[in-house]
Design an enzyme around this catalytic site. Structure first.
Site, PDB file in Angstrom:
ATOM      1  N   CYS A   2     -22.080  51.571  45.966  1.00  0.00           N
ATOM      2  CA  CYS A   2     -21.370  51.383  44.711  1.00  0.00           C
ATOM      3  C   CYS A   2     -21.571  52.669  43.928  1.00  0.00           C
ATOM      4  O   CYS A   2     -22.304  53.553  44.349  1.00  0.00           O
ATOM      5  CB  CYS A   2     -21.967  50.220  43.930  1.00  0.00           C
ATOM      6  SG  CYS A   2     -21.866  48.662  44.826  1.00  0.00           S
ATOM      7  N   ARG A  27     -16.933  55.542  46.340  1.00  0.00           N
ATOM      8  CA  ARG A  27     -18.159  54.834  46.741  1.00  0.00           C
ATOM      9  C   ARG A  27     -17.958  53.327  46.834  1.00  0.00           C
ATOM     10  O   ARG A  27     -18.871  52.604  47.220  1.00  0.00           O
ATOM     11  CB  ARG A  27     -19.265  55.101  45.714  1.00  0.00           C
ATOM     12  CG  ARG A  27     -19.728  56.513  45.744  1.00  0.00           C
ATOM     13  CD  ARG A  27     -20.682  56.780  44.610  1.00  0.00           C
ATOM     14  NE  ARG A  27     -21.424  57.972  44.918  1.00  0.00           N
ATOM     15  CZ  ARG A  27     -22.559  57.989  45.576  1.00  0.00           C
ATOM     16  NH1 ARG A  27     -23.129  56.885  45.965  1.00  0.00           N
ATOM     17  NH2 ARG A  27     -23.152  59.128  45.844  1.00  0.00           N
ATOM     18  N   TRP A  83     -18.550  48.095  45.859  1.00  0.00           N
ATOM     19  CA  TRP A  83     -18.282  47.747  47.259  1.00  0.00           C
ATOM     20  C   TRP A  83     -19.153  46.526  47.506  1.00  0.00           C
ATOM     21  O   TRP A  83     -20.382  46.637  47.487  1.00  0.00           O
ATOM     22  CB  TRP A  83     -18.701  48.902  48.176  1.00  0.00           C
ATOM     23  CG  TRP A  83     -18.406  48.633  49.618  1.00  0.00           C
ATOM     24  CD1 TRP A  83     -17.251  48.920  50.276  1.00  0.00           C
ATOM     25  CD2 TRP A  83     -19.281  48.043  50.594  1.00  0.00           C
ATOM     26  NE1 TRP A  83     -17.340  48.533  51.586  1.00  0.00           N
ATOM     27  CE2 TRP A  83     -18.566  47.992  51.807  1.00  0.00           C
ATOM     28  CE3 TRP A  83     -20.580  47.547  50.570  1.00  0.00           C
ATOM     29  CZ2 TRP A  83     -19.117  47.476  52.983  1.00  0.00           C
ATOM     30  CZ3 TRP A  83     -21.126  47.023  51.724  1.00  0.00           C
ATOM     31  CH2 TRP A  83     -20.401  46.994  52.923  1.00  0.00           C
ATOM     32  N   ASN A 109     -26.783  50.164  41.956  1.00  0.00           N
ATOM     33  CA  ASN A 109     -26.314  50.687  43.238  1.00  0.00           C
ATOM     34  C   ASN A 109     -27.456  50.521  44.227  1.00  0.00           C
ATOM     35  O   ASN A 109     -28.557  51.013  43.984  1.00  0.00           O
ATOM     36  CB  ASN A 109     -25.949  52.173  43.084  1.00  0.00           C
ATOM     37  CG  ASN A 109     -25.549  52.810  44.401  1.00  0.00           C
ATOM     38  OD1 ASN A 109     -25.081  52.130  45.304  1.00  0.00           O
ATOM     39  ND2 ASN A 109     -25.733  54.121  44.501  1.00  0.00           N
ATOM     40  N   GLY A 110     -27.208  49.810  45.332  1.00  0.00           N
ATOM     41  CA  GLY A 110     -28.263  49.603  46.327  1.00  0.00           C
ATOM     42  C   GLY A 110     -28.242  48.159  46.795  1.00  0.00           C
ATOM     43  O   GLY A 110     -27.318  47.404  46.493  1.00  0.00           O
ATOM     44  N   GLU A 490     -13.087  61.046  67.756  1.00  0.00           N
ATOM     45  CA  GLU A 490     -12.881  61.316  66.332  1.00  0.00           C
ATOM     46  C   GLU A 490     -11.414  61.073  65.946  1.00  0.00           C
ATOM     47  O   GLU A 490     -11.129  60.486  64.901  1.00  0.00           O
ATOM     48  CB  GLU A 490     -13.314  62.757  66.018  1.00  0.00           C
ATOM     49  CG  GLU A 490     -12.948  63.289  64.640  1.00  0.00           C
ATOM     50  CD  GLU A 490     -13.537  62.509  63.467  1.00  0.00           C
ATOM     51  OE1 GLU A 490     -14.342  61.589  63.679  1.00  0.00           O
ATOM     52  OE2 GLU A 490     -13.149  62.797  62.320  1.00  0.00           O
ATOM     53  N   LYS A 494     -10.328  58.345  63.137  1.00  0.00           N
ATOM     54  CA  LYS A 494      -9.482  58.666  61.969  1.00  0.00           C
ATOM     55  C   LYS A 494      -8.311  57.696  61.902  1.00  0.00           C
ATOM     56  O   LYS A 494      -7.970  57.188  60.855  1.00  0.00           O
ATOM     57  CB  LYS A 494      -8.918  60.094  62.059  1.00  0.00           C
ATOM     58  CG  LYS A 494      -9.776  61.247  61.691  1.00  0.00           C
ATOM     59  CD  LYS A 494     -10.304  61.310  60.301  1.00  0.00           C
ATOM     60  CE  LYS A 494     -11.547  60.494  60.120  1.00  0.00           C
ATOM     61  NZ  LYS A 494     -12.811  61.100  60.376  1.00  0.00           N
ATOM     62  N   GLU A 497      -9.367  54.051  61.051  1.00  0.00           N
ATOM     63  CA  GLU A 497      -9.934  53.979  59.700  1.00  0.00           C
ATOM     64  C   GLU A 497      -8.846  53.878  58.622  1.00  0.00           C
ATOM     65  O   GLU A 497      -8.987  53.118  57.678  1.00  0.00           O
ATOM     66  CB  GLU A 497     -10.751  55.262  59.497  1.00  0.00           C
ATOM     67  CG  GLU A 497     -11.710  55.243  58.361  1.00  0.00           C
ATOM     68  CD  GLU A 497     -12.592  56.493  58.350  1.00  0.00           C
ATOM     69  OE1 GLU A 497     -12.320  57.456  59.084  1.00  0.00           O
ATOM     70  OE2 GLU A 497     -13.564  56.487  57.575  1.00  0.00           O
ATOM     71  N   HIS A 513     -11.108  53.251  84.970  1.00  0.00           N
ATOM     72  CA  HIS A 513     -12.173  52.285  85.260  1.00  0.00           C
ATOM     73  C   HIS A 513     -12.038  51.011  84.431  1.00  0.00           C
ATOM     74  O   HIS A 513     -13.020  50.293  84.245  1.00  0.00           O
ATOM     75  CB  HIS A 513     -13.546  52.930  85.050  1.00  0.00           C
ATOM     76  CG  HIS A 513     -13.815  54.031  86.031  1.00  0.00           C
ATOM     77  ND1 HIS A 513     -14.081  53.793  87.358  1.00  0.00           N
ATOM     78  CD2 HIS A 513     -13.805  55.376  85.890  1.00  0.00           C
ATOM     79  CE1 HIS A 513     -14.235  54.943  87.996  1.00  0.00           C
ATOM     80  NE2 HIS A 513     -14.073  55.931  87.121  1.00  0.00           N
ATOM     81  N   LYS A 624     -17.081  55.654  50.869  1.00  0.00           N
ATOM     82  CA  LYS A 624     -17.378  57.024  51.290  1.00  0.00           C
ATOM     83  C   LYS A 624     -18.809  57.177  51.811  1.00  0.00           C
ATOM     84  O   LYS A 624     -19.027  57.802  52.833  1.00  0.00           O
ATOM     85  CB  LYS A 624     -17.134  57.981  50.111  1.00  0.00           C
ATOM     86  CG  LYS A 624     -17.302  59.453  50.449  1.00  0.00           C
ATOM     87  CD  LYS A 624     -16.178  59.935  51.332  1.00  0.00           C
ATOM     88  CE  LYS A 624     -16.383  61.346  51.845  1.00  0.00           C
ATOM     89  NZ  LYS A 624     -15.645  61.573  53.103  1.00  0.00           N
TER      90      LYS A 624
HETATM   91  O1  M6R Z   1     -22.180  60.823  54.849  1.00  0.00           O
HETATM   92  P1  M6R Z   1     -22.325  60.755  56.327  1.00  0.00           P
HETATM   93  O2  M6R Z   1     -21.794  61.955  57.036  1.00  0.00           O
HETATM   94  O3  M6R Z   1     -23.726  60.455  56.765  1.00  0.00           O
HETATM   95  O4  M6R Z   1     -21.416  59.530  56.778  1.00  0.00           O
HETATM   96  C1  M6R Z   1     -21.388  59.122  58.112  1.00  0.00           C
HETATM   97  C2  M6R Z   1     -20.227  58.187  58.349  1.00  0.00           C
HETATM   98  O5  M6R Z   1     -20.345  57.047  57.548  1.00  0.00           O
HETATM   99  C3  M6R Z   1     -18.880  58.855  58.074  1.00  0.00           C
HETATM  100  O6  M6R Z   1     -18.715  60.001  58.847  1.00  0.00           O
HETATM  101  C4  M6R Z   1     -17.718  57.884  58.377  1.00  0.00           C
HETATM  102  O7  M6R Z   1     -17.682  57.604  59.736  1.00  0.00           O
HETATM  103  C5  M6R Z   1     -16.412  58.497  57.896  1.00  0.00           C
HETATM  104  N1  M6R Z   1     -15.788  57.610  56.957  1.00  0.00           N
HETATM  105  C6  M6R Z   1     -15.454  58.770  58.994  1.00  0.00           C
HETATM  106  O8  M6R Z   1     -14.261  59.322  58.536  1.00  0.00           O
END
Ligand code: M6R
Length: 629
Positions: A2, A27, A83, A109-110, A490, A494, A497, A513, A624
């Site tokens: 958050c 966040r 969040w 936050n936490g 990756e 993307k 996500e 496989h 994020k």
């Molecule tokens: O802040 P960080 O790099 O530790 O975050 C790691 C992952 O949570 C972050 O890379 C996440 O997978 C991204 N949203 C991907 O786009």
């Protein structure tokens, strides 16, 4: 996951809090709320996220409308963007929460790990109005205040003895509306010091519009903060390097597109615009290595730890460390699965890679490594973040603020930094000066190449493919090999996500496989074609995929383009009945191919999400920084 903000000073604190909530929204963006005091009473405003796709109205926008159509003012305010970790996304669960004696309000936050114990203890004794862990803590503080004549700070200290977990809290007392009490354990919080005004937030982005003078709050601290500053403070100030321009979208429709387009500059920034390159010696200049050259020269075992996109950077980092630095033993661990039991303190280094520097799982591994006396290094983007501070040494990515939840530019900066680390470690071992020079020369040439790559033609082709082939599909396979296998994963991450289209990244040889059974005419395959001698292996997998009718999209280097076209044409007239197209990228040396190849995949994801009218920068159910376990 958050964001929290508090302000005391001469400006309208409500306006500052709403700006802050908007800046902190990556966040967590499901709900937001704020609390201030008017004529001795709490005023609380809360909003939930509404609408979908481009019609989404974020909670901060709703609060802004409310403020602009009213006349609310206050010199003190706390705010929160949520969040949800405990309880549904409802107004009752949104922060701020007020204690049972109606004197204290809190934002948090936490996560509180002994939430169940506290809930059982308070049930039936105080009215519980929400499903959150946070509400329990404000009741504990209220209970302390009710029991004895103590200050709010003292009540917070006493209450927190019963609380386990991670937190950054901001408490306000309606009987003393000139003070905020902050308490921290394991969640980021910083205080911005202005001229007779303070702004307190979980991220510098919500502070730098007002002041760049920042104090980081450490674990275990309970602080009394007034407009004049922190009471009884001996904290050391730092000047935030965050540029307020970084916080703006600068003419782009989405932060994600801005951040994709910025990548040539980001590679330059990761080299500190040449400041990190000693070309004469063929040696990267990395400040973080300065005091530890001896220990790092003797490293025999490297453990790379990360999550999500940073984990894929780590997988490529392993290739760099083995092939460039000549370190035989390199392990890559997903932070939440990490097992350090076989890592000896002697001769090992653990490299934690994290954009935010505050990812819960990665922090946990750094903590464990410290307790085992393993030398730790951070590859972190956010300056002074927890991992940056907790590791023995580190190399910053220098990519500036990344706002879109989907990481793009920081991935590329992580790869650049890992490449520099590998060349540096290599030069401290057996990598020759000419080889070091060649590798650095290649890297220095990369930003110009990436600029060419992002010229209109590739962007337009990616947009066309994304709209016509990817967006209408119900599954997309990405395939690659060697250093390009993590790029396939990756590209897939993307896509899922931000478009919510199911997708997987495969090692090209693995397709046959089992997963080949998934492919069909509505399920495209994106293949990243290597330029080395593994070319034909990936091509074999492309043909296997094409036989299923899967539309084929290949990412290929300029010099292979004609050969690739010929192969695709030949097969399309005979064997394939599927659509095939190419995304052509400029020629780059093999080690840099992962960086060049990921850009078109980012564009595919972005334009497919655009075609589907998704909430690109703030995709559903994500945030994020993942600060919960
Ligand atoms: O802040 P960080 O790099 O530790 O975050 C790691 C992952 O949570 C972050 O890379 C996440 O997978 C991204 N949203 C991907 O786009």
């Amino acid at each position: 996951m958050c964001g929290i903000i508090g302000y005391i000073g001469s400006r309208n604190a409500i306006d500052v809090a709403i700006h802050g909530i908007a800046d902190l929204e990556p966040r967590g963006y499901e709900a937001a709320g704020l609390a201030y005091v008017q004529e001795g009473k709490f005023q609380i405003e809360k909003r939930l996220r509404e609408g979908l796709g481009s019609q989404t109205v974020h909670p901060s926008e709703q609060l802004r409308l409310w403020l602009d159509h009213g006349d609310a003012t206050s010199n003190m305010c706390i705010g929160h963007t949520r969040w949800p970790s405990h309880g549904d996304n409802t107004l009752n669960n949104a922060h701020p929460h007020v204690g049972f004696i109606d004197r204290i309000a809190v934002v948090h936050n936490g996560t509180i790990s002994n939430f169940h114990v506290l809930r059982e203890e308070l049930s039936g004794k105080v009215p519980l109005r929400s499903q959150t862990d946070t509400e329990l803590v404000v009741h504990l503080v209220a209970r302390e205040l009710e029991a004895s004549q103590i200050s709010l700070a003292e009540a917070v200290r006493r209450a927190l003895v019963h609380v386990e977990g991670s937190y950054a809290f901001l408490f306000i007392d309606r009987t003393q509306p000139d003070m905020i009490v902050a308490a921290v354990m394991g969640s980021p919080l910083m205080v911005g010091l202005g001229d007779d005004e303070v702004v307190i937030a979980s991220d510098a982005s919500a502070i730098v519009r007002i002041t760049k003078r920042i104090v980081d709050v450490d674990d275990g601290e309970v602080l009394v903060i007034r407009a004049s500053g922190i009471e009884d403070s001996s904290h050391v100030e730092r000047i935030s390097e965050l540029d307020p321009h970084d916080i703006d979208c600068e003419g782009y429709d989405h932060y994600m597109l801005k951040e994709i387009m910025e990548q040539p500059r980001i590679v330059r920034a990761a080299m500190n615009y040449g400041g990190r390159i000693n070309m004469k010696r063929g040696m990267p200049r990395l400040g973080g290595f300065r005091d530890f050259s001896g220990a790092l020269a003797r490293v025999e075992h490297v453990v790379l730890v990360a999550c999500g996109t940073a984990y894929y950077a780590a997988l490529i980092g392993k290739h760099y460390l083995q092939k460039i630095a000549g370190i035989a033993r390199v392990d890559v661990m997903i932070a939440s699965e990490a097992d350090l039991s076989n890592v000896r303190a002697e001769g090992s280094v653990l490299i934690a890679i994290s954009q935010s520097g505050e990812t819960f799982d990665t922090k946990g591994v750094v903590d464990e490594a410290r307790s085992r006396d393993i030398f730790t290094m951070g590859v972190v983007n956010v300056a002074a973040s927890w991992i940056a501070r907790a590791t023995n040494c580190g190399v910053y990515c220098g990519a500036g603020r990344e706002t879109a939840v989907a990481s793009t530019k920081v991935f590329v900066s992580q790869l650049t930094v890992l490449y520099l680390i590998a060349v540096r470690l290599g030069r401290m071992r057996r990598l020759s000066r000419p080889d070091g020079k060649r590798l650095l020369k290649n890297l220095k040439a990369l930003p110009d190449i990436l600029e060419d790559l992002l010229e209109d033609e590739l962007v337009e082709t990616a947009q066309w493919i994304a709209q016509n082939i990817i967006a209408p599909s119900d599954f997309v396979a990405f395939i690659g090999k060697g250093m390009l296998y993590p790029i396939a994963m990756e590209g897939s991450l993307k896509l899922k996500e931000i478009t919510y289209i199911p997708s997987e990244g495969y090692a090209s040889g693995e397709l046959k496989h089992g997963s080949l059974a998934l492919l069909s005419t509505t399920r495209p395959t994106v293949a990243i074609i290597p330029s080395d001698d593994t070319f034909s292996d990936v091509l074999t997998a492309v043909m296997e995929a094409a036989r299923t009718g899967s539309p084929i999209i290949v990412v290929v280097q300029e010099s292979q383009k004609d050969m690739m076209r010929q192969i695709l044409d030949e097969y399309s007239t005979s064997t394939f009945d599927s659509f095939q197209t190419m995304l052509v990228i400029p020629d780059v040396p093999d080690y840099l191919m992962p960086i060049a190849a990921v850009l078109p995949l980012q564009l595919l994801a972005y334009f497919a999400a655009l075609a589907l009218d998704r909430e690109i920068d703030k995709p559903r159910q994500l945030a994020k920084s993942v600060t919960v376990g």
